[in-house]
Design an enzyme around this catalytic site. Structure first.
Site, short mmCIF file in Angstrom:
data_model
loop_
_atom_site.label_atom_id
_atom_site.label_comp_id
_atom_site.label_asym_id
_atom_site.label_seq_id
_atom_site.Cartn_x
_atom_site.Cartn_y
_atom_site.Cartn_z
N ASP A 43 28.18 -7.07 35.98
CA ASP A 43 29.12 -7.72 36.89
C ASP A 43 29.92 -6.61 37.60
O ASP A 43 30.83 -6.02 37.02
CB ASP A 43 30.05 -8.64 36.09
CG ASP A 43 31.09 -9.32 36.98
OD1 ASP A 43 31.17 -8.97 38.18
OD2 ASP A 43 31.81 -10.19 36.48
N GLN B 200 34.45 -6.14 40.35
CA GLN B 200 35.67 -5.32 40.45
C GLN B 200 35.36 -3.83 40.59
O GLN B 200 36.25 -3.06 40.99
CB GLN B 200 36.56 -5.53 39.21
CG GLN B 200 37.07 -6.96 39.05
CD GLN B 200 38.05 -7.37 40.14
OE1 GLN B 200 38.49 -6.57 40.97
NE2 GLN B 200 38.38 -8.65 40.18
N LYS C 136 36.21 -9.38 47.69
CA LYS C 136 36.93 -8.30 46.99
C LYS C 136 36.59 -6.94 47.60
O LYS C 136 37.18 -5.93 47.26
CB LYS C 136 36.58 -8.31 45.50
CG LYS C 136 37.01 -9.59 44.78
CD LYS C 136 36.76 -9.49 43.30
CE LYS C 136 36.57 -10.82 42.64
NZ LYS C 136 37.77 -11.60 42.47
N CYS D 55 40.87 -16.05 34.59
CA CYS D 55 39.51 -16.51 34.29
C CYS D 55 38.86 -15.63 33.22
O CYS D 55 37.67 -15.28 33.33
CB CYS D 55 38.63 -16.54 35.54
SG CYS D 55 39.24 -17.64 36.80
N1 PMP Z 1 33.57 -11.24 38.01
C1 PMP Z 1 34.75 -10.62 38.03
C2 PMP Z 1 34.96 -9.41 37.19
C3 PMP Z 1 35.78 -11.11 38.84
O1 PMP Z 1 36.96 -10.49 38.86
C4 PMP Z 1 35.54 -12.25 39.64
C5 PMP Z 1 36.60 -12.83 40.56
N2 PMP Z 1 37.88 -12.91 40.03
C6 PMP Z 1 34.29 -12.86 39.57
C7 PMP Z 1 33.32 -12.33 38.76
C8 PMP Z 1 33.95 -14.08 40.38
O2 PMP Z 1 33.93 -13.78 41.73
P1 PMP Z 1 33.77 -14.98 42.80
O3 PMP Z 1 34.98 -15.86 42.60
O4 PMP Z 1 33.76 -14.30 44.11
O5 PMP Z 1 32.53 -15.68 42.47
#
Ligand code: PMP
Length: 416
Positions: free
Chosen positions: A208, A211, A234, A372
């Site tokens: 992932d 970030q 982001k 989240c």
């Molecule tokens: N992975 C990480 C580490 C995140 O910080 C986020 C967004 N906060 C996501 C996944 C999900 O991204 P998105 O809402 O653009 O799908």
């Protein structure tokens, strides 16, 4: 601890950069906006807005299906954007990039499609610091396909220990799914070491990068990532677009997860055949103008140099951490050996939401909540944190504004 600056790159000219971001030129109440919510979503430079505007004004049409000039132009621009993402991530070929609507959709694609290639009882190893986007889809896939979800706990400092990963890998482990950078603590996870272990055990490595990609140069081959996920909003690009890098040989083995237009080779009334990747994973009209904006954002970031961005955010992080260390009643979550431009704090006797509200009165945008990442909150024993996350336009002076606002909050709540 912030990482030592390892990069030799010309420092960012923040003053000039800030002029590229119209949204930053405003006051919130009586205070200049201080935007420290970049981990949730960063802002867009004029170059991105203009690229999308130009595209809508001159070239817009649906892609891949038309023979007319606008459709050809739009198709070329969309495919050029795919190639731009491939270059940004160090992918070998554009076909290794699937355009998604965000990072979350990319994980759902993987969990559904890749998950279906596994056998009952196979294991998916997921870390404790994941965003729900890289956890919940695997939980759902585990239920659907009879897989077992295994946890990689975090260390006391808030990172992942490769030796611990080694102990948890079994002959049944088929997928290791880990964040490159924690969206809560900013931990830079040692992906390269973990992917070497995963591969030695015969597992695929899912990373992932939501970030990490805005904060450091990423090369999927160097990291050993079989799959790498990013999200446009982001990365100083539009919302509604993300990308999944996947190793070409693996994508070829994977079935589609959504059906519809554009992903098929031939359709008969009772069955269909699939196009080659990446198209088989892109059913329906994709985010076209967003892809053009995304490519412009990657051009913008790359022109500044990701090493310079990393060094800049590191400088801000070091200043913020030093400031917070001197402040009583404040605790910064985790102390990983390497942190990228994000940190979370809790303050004695003030709920993160109250703190966020007071900071807003000083013009400071931060995020308060569980981000989240509820399993991580449970591990840390806190219901919520205040998250400060930097971007390439933030300045050291803004950390002074934050310090002042935190003192103000302490005064208001009578905290020592
Ligand atoms: N992975 C990480 C580490 C995140 O910080 C986020 C967004 N906060 C996501 C996944 C999900 O991204 P998105 O809402 O653009 O799908």
């Amino acid at each position: 601890m912030a990482s030592p600056v390892r990069h030799i790159a010309a420092p960012l000219n923040t003053l000039a950069i800030r002029r590229d971001f119209p949204v930053l030129q405003q006051d919130i109440g009586a205070c200049p906006l201080v935007y420290f919510d970049n981990a949730a979503s960063s802002q867009r430079p004029t170059a991105v807005l203009k690229a999308m505007d130009d595209f809508y004004q001159h070239d817009y049409a649906n892609i891949h299906r038309g023979v007319h000039t606008l459709s050809q132009r739009a198709t070329d621009a969309f495919e050029a954007a795919r190639a731009r993402v491939a270059r940004f991530l160090g992918a070998q070929r554009a076909e290794e990039i699937i355009i998604t609507k965000n990072a979350t959709e990319a994980f759902n694609l993987l969990a559904n499609s890749l998950g279906g290639l596994l056998q009952q009882g196979d294991e998916v190893l997921v870390s404790e610091l994941e965003h729900h986007a890289n956890l919940v889809p695997w939980q759902m896939a585990a239920q659907r396909y009879g897989l077992t979800l295994q946890k990689i706990p975090i260390t006391e400092t808030g990172t992942i220990d490769p030796d611990d990963v080694r102990r948890r890998l079994t002959s049944r482990t088929k997928i290791v799914a880990v964040a490159h950078v924690s969206n809560v603590m900013g931990t830079v996870v040692p992906i390269r070491e973990i992917s070497q272990l995963a591969h030695a055990a015969g597992a695929w490595m899912v990373v992932d990068g939501a970030q990490a990609a805005p904060r450091m140069a990423v090369n999927v081959a160097q990291l050993g990532a079989d799959f790498y996920v990013v999200t446009g909003h982001k990365l100083y690009g539009p919302s509604g677009i993300g990308a999944l890098y996947g190793r070409h040989d693996l994508l070829q083995k994977m079935p589609p997860w959504q059906g519809g237009g554009n992903m098929i080779s031939e359709v008969f009334f009772d069955h269909s055949t699939w196009r080659e990747p990446p198209f088989r994973f892109e059913a329906g009209t994709p985010p076209i103008a967003e892809a053009i904006g995304f490519a412009a954002a990657l051009d913008y970031l790359s022109a500044l140099s990701l090493d310079a961005v990393a060094a800049h955010e590191d400088m801000l992080l070091q200043k913020a951490e030093a400031m917070l260390r001197t402040m009583s009643s404040v605790r910064v979550l985790g102390a990983p050996p390497h942190r990228a431009g994000i940190l979370s704090l809790v303050m004695d006797d003030i709920h993160a939401h109250d703190l966020g509200t007071i900071l807003d009165q000083h013009g400071i945008a931060v995020r308060a909540g569980h981000h989240c990442a509820q399993p991580l909150m449970q591990r840390m024993g806190v219901p919520a944190t205040l998250r400060v996350s930097f971007g390439l336009y933030n300045t050291p002076d803004e950390i002074d504004v934050l310090e002042n606002a935190l003192h103000d909050a302490k005064k208001i709540f009578g905290v020592a």
